[in-house]
Design a protein around this motif. Structure first.
Motif, short mmCIF file in Angstrom:
data_model
loop_
_atom_site.label_atom_id
_atom_site.label_comp_id
_atom_site.label_asym_id
_atom_site.label_seq_id
_atom_site.Cartn_x
_atom_site.Cartn_y
_atom_site.Cartn_z
N MET A 1 0.85 -1.20 0.00
CA MET A 1 0.00 0.00 0.00
C MET A 1 0.88 1.25 0.00
O MET A 1 2.07 1.20 0.29
CB MET A 1 -0.93 0.02 1.22
N HIS A 2 0.26 2.38 -0.31
CA HIS A 2 1.01 3.62 -0.47
C HIS A 2 0.06 4.80 -0.46
O HIS A 2 -1.17 4.62 -0.37
CB HIS A 2 1.80 3.59 -1.79
N ALA A 3 0.62 6.00 -0.58
CA ALA A 3 -0.20 7.22 -0.68
C ALA A 3 0.10 7.96 -1.98
O ALA A 3 -0.19 9.15 -2.10
CB ALA A 3 0.05 8.11 0.54
N ILE A 4 0.69 7.25 -2.93
CA ILE A 4 1.07 7.88 -4.19
C ILE A 4 -0.18 8.29 -4.98
O ILE A 4 -1.14 7.53 -5.06
CB ILE A 4 1.92 6.89 -5.04
N GLN A 5 -0.15 9.50 -5.52
CA GLN A 5 -1.23 10.01 -6.37
C GLN A 5 -2.58 10.06 -5.65
O GLN A 5 -3.62 9.87 -6.26
CB GLN A 5 -1.29 9.22 -7.69
N THR A 6 -2.52 10.29 -4.34
CA THR A 6 -3.77 10.58 -3.63
C THR A 6 -3.96 12.09 -3.49
O THR A 6 -4.86 12.56 -2.81
CB THR A 6 -3.81 9.93 -2.24
N SER A 7 -3.08 12.85 -4.14
CA SER A 7 -3.22 14.30 -4.20
C SER A 7 -2.51 14.76 -5.46
O SER A 7 -1.89 13.97 -6.15
CB SER A 7 -2.62 14.94 -2.95
N GLY A 8 -2.65 16.05 -5.76
CA GLY A 8 -1.93 16.61 -6.89
C GLY A 8 -2.70 16.48 -8.20
O GLY A 8 -3.74 15.81 -8.28
N ASN A 9 -2.19 17.14 -9.22
CA ASN A 9 -2.87 17.19 -10.52
C ASN A 9 -2.45 16.03 -11.41
O ASN A 9 -1.80 16.19 -12.43
CB ASN A 9 -2.61 18.55 -11.18
N CYS A 10 -2.84 14.85 -10.96
CA CYS A 10 -2.46 13.62 -11.64
C CYS A 10 -3.68 12.70 -11.65
O CYS A 10 -4.76 13.07 -11.18
CB CYS A 10 -1.31 12.96 -10.89
N ILE A 11 -3.50 11.51 -12.21
CA ILE A 11 -4.59 10.53 -12.21
C ILE A 11 -4.65 9.90 -10.82
O ILE A 11 -3.71 9.26 -10.38
CB ILE A 11 -4.37 9.47 -13.30
N ARG A 12 -5.75 10.11 -10.14
CA ARG A 12 -5.89 9.66 -8.75
C ARG A 12 -6.27 8.18 -8.68
O ARG A 12 -6.53 7.54 -9.70
CB ARG A 12 -6.95 10.52 -8.06
N ASN A 13 -6.35 7.72 -7.43
CA ASN A 13 -6.77 6.35 -7.17
C ASN A 13 -8.03 6.00 -7.97
O ASN A 13 -9.03 6.70 -7.90
CB ASN A 13 -7.05 6.24 -5.66
N VAL A 14 -7.96 4.91 -8.74
CA VAL A 14 -9.10 4.50 -9.56
C VAL A 14 -10.12 3.80 -8.66
O VAL A 14 -9.77 2.90 -7.90
CB VAL A 14 -8.64 3.55 -10.68
N THR A 15 -11.36 4.24 -8.74
CA THR A 15 -12.40 3.66 -7.89
C THR A 15 -13.27 2.70 -8.70
O THR A 15 -13.36 2.80 -9.93
CB THR A 15 -13.27 4.76 -7.26
N ALA A 16 -13.91 1.78 -7.98
CA ALA A 16 -14.71 0.75 -8.66
C ALA A 16 -15.88 0.32 -7.78
O ALA A 16 -15.92 0.62 -6.59
CB ALA A 16 -13.83 -0.46 -8.98
N ASP A 17 -16.79 -0.39 -8.40
CA ASP A 17 -17.91 -1.01 -7.69
C ASP A 17 -17.38 -1.80 -6.50
O ASP A 17 -16.51 -2.66 -6.66
CB ASP A 17 -18.63 -1.93 -8.68
N HIS A 18 -17.94 -1.56 -5.32
CA HIS A 18 -17.45 -2.27 -4.13
C HIS A 18 -17.89 -3.73 -4.10
O HIS A 18 -17.39 -4.49 -3.29
CB HIS A 18 -17.89 -1.53 -2.86
N PHE A 19 -18.80 -4.11 -4.98
CA PHE A 19 -19.17 -5.52 -5.07
C PHE A 19 -18.48 -6.21 -6.26
O PHE A 19 -18.91 -7.27 -6.71
CB PHE A 19 -20.69 -5.67 -5.21
N ALA A 20 -17.43 -5.59 -6.77
CA ALA A 20 -16.72 -6.15 -7.93
C ALA A 20 -16.33 -7.60 -7.67
O ALA A 20 -15.82 -7.95 -6.62
CB ALA A 20 -15.48 -5.31 -8.22
#
Lengths: 99, 556
Positions: B113-132
């Motif tokens: 795990m990490h905190a990379i790209q959880t801020s800033g003008n970049c592509i953030r954490n990709v989110t998905a259906d929680h029942f995936a």
């Protein structure tokens, strides 16, 4: 003009601090030095610039206050909450944790 | 679940050491705050109202029990014993000390795990259906593609300095649980007339100051072209997105200014250069990643299941919980269990370190060691045998985690608001707490039925108020907190933006206003109508009349 106090965040722990009359940074706004005129504010800003350069604090700015019984109370809700910590729940308040 | 390979692990480990050195140089004075700030933001470290805040990515909302225990360790060892799950499937720690953050990141790196790209003008954490991967209505597991996007977008040199932040959400089901229409890019998996699975590509959705529902620019994108097409979108945005005004810098502003058709034309022109090139996904690599998301081996169990049905029928509290907190699993005899982080009077999305550890144990015992985070700020045990549900419910009850309110009025999304956030204008959390206390009677909540209430403490809309059936937006009026209410928002496949009901309410008056709105619905509703159905039939009028009486015209 309104009275003002100088606040910032402490560099190492991020905590809210206020500039005191002796030039030190304190956690309680009650010990903050109160600027009542433009000259006072210029003085505070000079001290703040030094503290930023010394890696003591980050992001200093002046806060409008009213003075009641000699104690400064911020005018804006945002600054009042910043002074006292999250309003909920009490366990997480800044004063509780530092006690 | 996806396991880091040596490249993933090295990247994360190196980033920890780089940040450790950056913090050392900041504390020694070699770096000024102006120099350090972009570096800390690239590692998810903000300076908030009272303290630093560390935002940790939970890619596509999937956690192992080991990862959850690490999140608990961070809360206990370096924070104040709790963490806050957010609307972007991240977790935030509100009280870290700067000098401790490198150690926190090192602990995270041990579990991938990490905190990379959880801020800033970049592509953030990709989110998905929680029942995936487990939903009965799913076409394909979207996490395979979210993971491919994560690998492509992580430290992507061309997209590290976009005009503004960039959020991608993906659903593998026709029933959208990832709010794909209010993201910069939304991807919806679907099957075309030939039976092939691909993506509907939606762009330019978003909330914030200028909300938009996204527009479909490609009805069907074959899977192997996913990255080249995304790259084409990002290139058009990177080149033409506005950099002169941060309020107008998101892709939604560009798409709206050009029109979706013209934006799509430009993307297709760019894609003509990229298509069938190096970004075409090799089937073998897709298969390698897909194998890591192989569904757990769950022997089907014939229904009905007497132990479950007996408990449901004989224990009303369990029955209520089973009605709201379970979701249909693709394997007969199993359910996905929603764990509410919205107890009456609690802070939406907060969990203590002890709760996190206990949930990790429950995940190991009942759900193959897997946990999900929802964008609604709840947690999920994705695959629980129905015969075990009464036992699980008993244990959740003991932990204070069995609130039977998923999808009901007290299942409130709330941003941190002015209690924590430096950007906020007003508090969100106490409003949520007071509303949940006002509607504390769970029987009343079940009678009211499905109602999504979402609260943001400022126009940035982290609390998704634009798409709440009832949305509440905190505003600052001369230094005091006021709350503007919108009605009729919706985040799913029939997404809609709420409409402002009338003048804002004070901090003291807003909970009464919410109750008046709910009472109005109860008077107006016809048989079987949910709140949103009634609103869509009646519009604002009856709600305005009850809230403002005859003063509305003068007040508005």
């Amino acid at each position: 003009m309104p009275h003002r106090i100088l606040t910032a965040n402490h560099l190492r722990d991020g905590g809210v601090v206020f500039l005191a009359a002796d030039g030190g940074w304190v956690r309680s706004p009650e010990a903050a030095t109160i600027a009542a005129c433009a000259d006072d504010e210029r003085g505070l800003s000079t001290i703040a610039a030094t503290a930023v350069a010394d890696q003591t604090v980050v992001g200093p700015y002046l806060v409008d206050v009213t003075v009641t019984d000699g104690r400064p109370v911020p005018v804006r809700a945002r600054e009042r909450i910043r002074v006292s910590g999250p309003t909920v729940p009490a366990d997480f308040r800044a004063d509780a944790a530092s006690a | 679940m996806y396991q880091y390979d040596e490249y993933d692990q090295r990247l994360v480990d190196e980033r920890v050491e780089q940040f450790r050195d950056q913090v050392r140089r900041r504390l020694s004075g070699e770096l000024s705050e102006d120099e350090f700030k972009p570096l800390r933001l690239m590692n998810g470290l903000y300076l908030q109202l009272h303290a630093y805040m560390l935002r940790v990515a939970i890619p596509y909302g999937t956690l192992s029990s080991a990862q959850m225990r690490t999140l608990a360790t961070l809360a206990r060892r370096w924070d104040r014993g709790y963490g806050h799950f957010t609307t972007r499937q991240n977790i935030q720690y509100n009280w870290p000390k700067l000098e401790d953050v490198p150690d926190m990141l090192a602990e995270l790196a041990k579990v991938g795990m990490h905190a990379i790209q959880t801020s800033g003008n970049c592509i953030r954490n990709v989110t998905a259906d929680h029942f995936a991967g487990v939903a009965r209505d799913e076409i394909e597991d979207p996490r395979i593609w979210a993971e491919i996007i994560r690998q492509w977008s992580t430290l992507h040199p061309e997209f590290s300095f976009l005009p503004r932040k960039f959020k991608i959400a993906i659903t593998g089901s026709p029933n959208d649980r990832a709010a794909v229409k209010v993201h910069d890019i939304g991807l919806r998996m679907l099957r075309n007339a030939d039976g092939d699975v691909g993506f509907e590509v939606i762009v330019g959705g978003g909330q914030g100051r200028t909300p938009f529902i996204g527009e479909t620019i490609r009805a069907f994108l074959p899977k192997q072209h996913l990255l080249s097409y995304l790259e084409a979108i990002l290139r058009v945005y990177n080149q033409y997105g506005r950099r002169d005004n941060s309020f107008k810098a998101r892709i939604k502003i560009l798409v709206n200014a050009l029109g979706a058709a013209e934006f799509a034309r430009q993307v297709e022109a760019e894609w003509a250069h990229l298509r069938d090139g190096a970004l075409t996904l090799p089937a073998a690599e897709v298969d390698r990643i897909a194998a890591q998301f192989a569904p757990p081996v769950l022997p089907p169990v014939a229904e009905p299941i007497p132990a479950f049905d007996m408990a449901r029928l004989t224990d009303p509290a369990f029955g209520r919980w089973a009605r709201t907190n379970l979701f249909a699993h693709k394997v007969p005899g199993y359910a996905s269990v929603l764990i509410s982080l919205k107890p009456v009077g609690g802070v939406p999305g907060d969990a203590t370190a002890d709760q996190m550890d206990a949930l990790a144990d429950l995940a190991d015992r009942y759900s193959q060691g897997e946990i999900r985070v929802t964008h609604g700020q709840n947690l999920v045990l994705p695959s629980v045998g129905k015969a075990h549900l009464p036992d699980l419910w008993q244990q959740l009850t003991a932990l204070g985690l069995a609130e039977a309110n998923i999808g009901l009025v007290s299942d409130i999304i709330a941003c941190p608001g002015l209690d924590y956030c430096a950007l906020a204008n007003a508090r969100s959390i106490p409003i949520a707490q007071r509303i949940s206390q006002r509607f504390a009677d769970i029987g009343r909540q079940h009678d009211i039925g499905e109602l999504q209430l979402k609260i943001s403490g400022c126009i940035n809309a982290c609390g998704h108020h634009h798409v709440g059936h009832i949305g509440i937006l905190g505003v600052d009026k001369k230094g005091e907190e006021f709350y503007q209410i919108t009605l009729g928002g919706k985040a799913e496949e029939d997404a809609a933006l709420g409409k402002i009901v009338g003048p804002a309410f004070s901090y003291d008056a807003v909970v009464d206003a919410v109750e008046t709105i709910v009472d109005t619905y109860l008077v107006e509703r016809r048989s079987g109508e949910r709140f949103i159905d009634t609103y869509r039939r009646t519009g604002l009028a009856p709600f305005r009349a009850r809230l403002y009486g005859e003063t509305i015209d003068a007040a508005a």
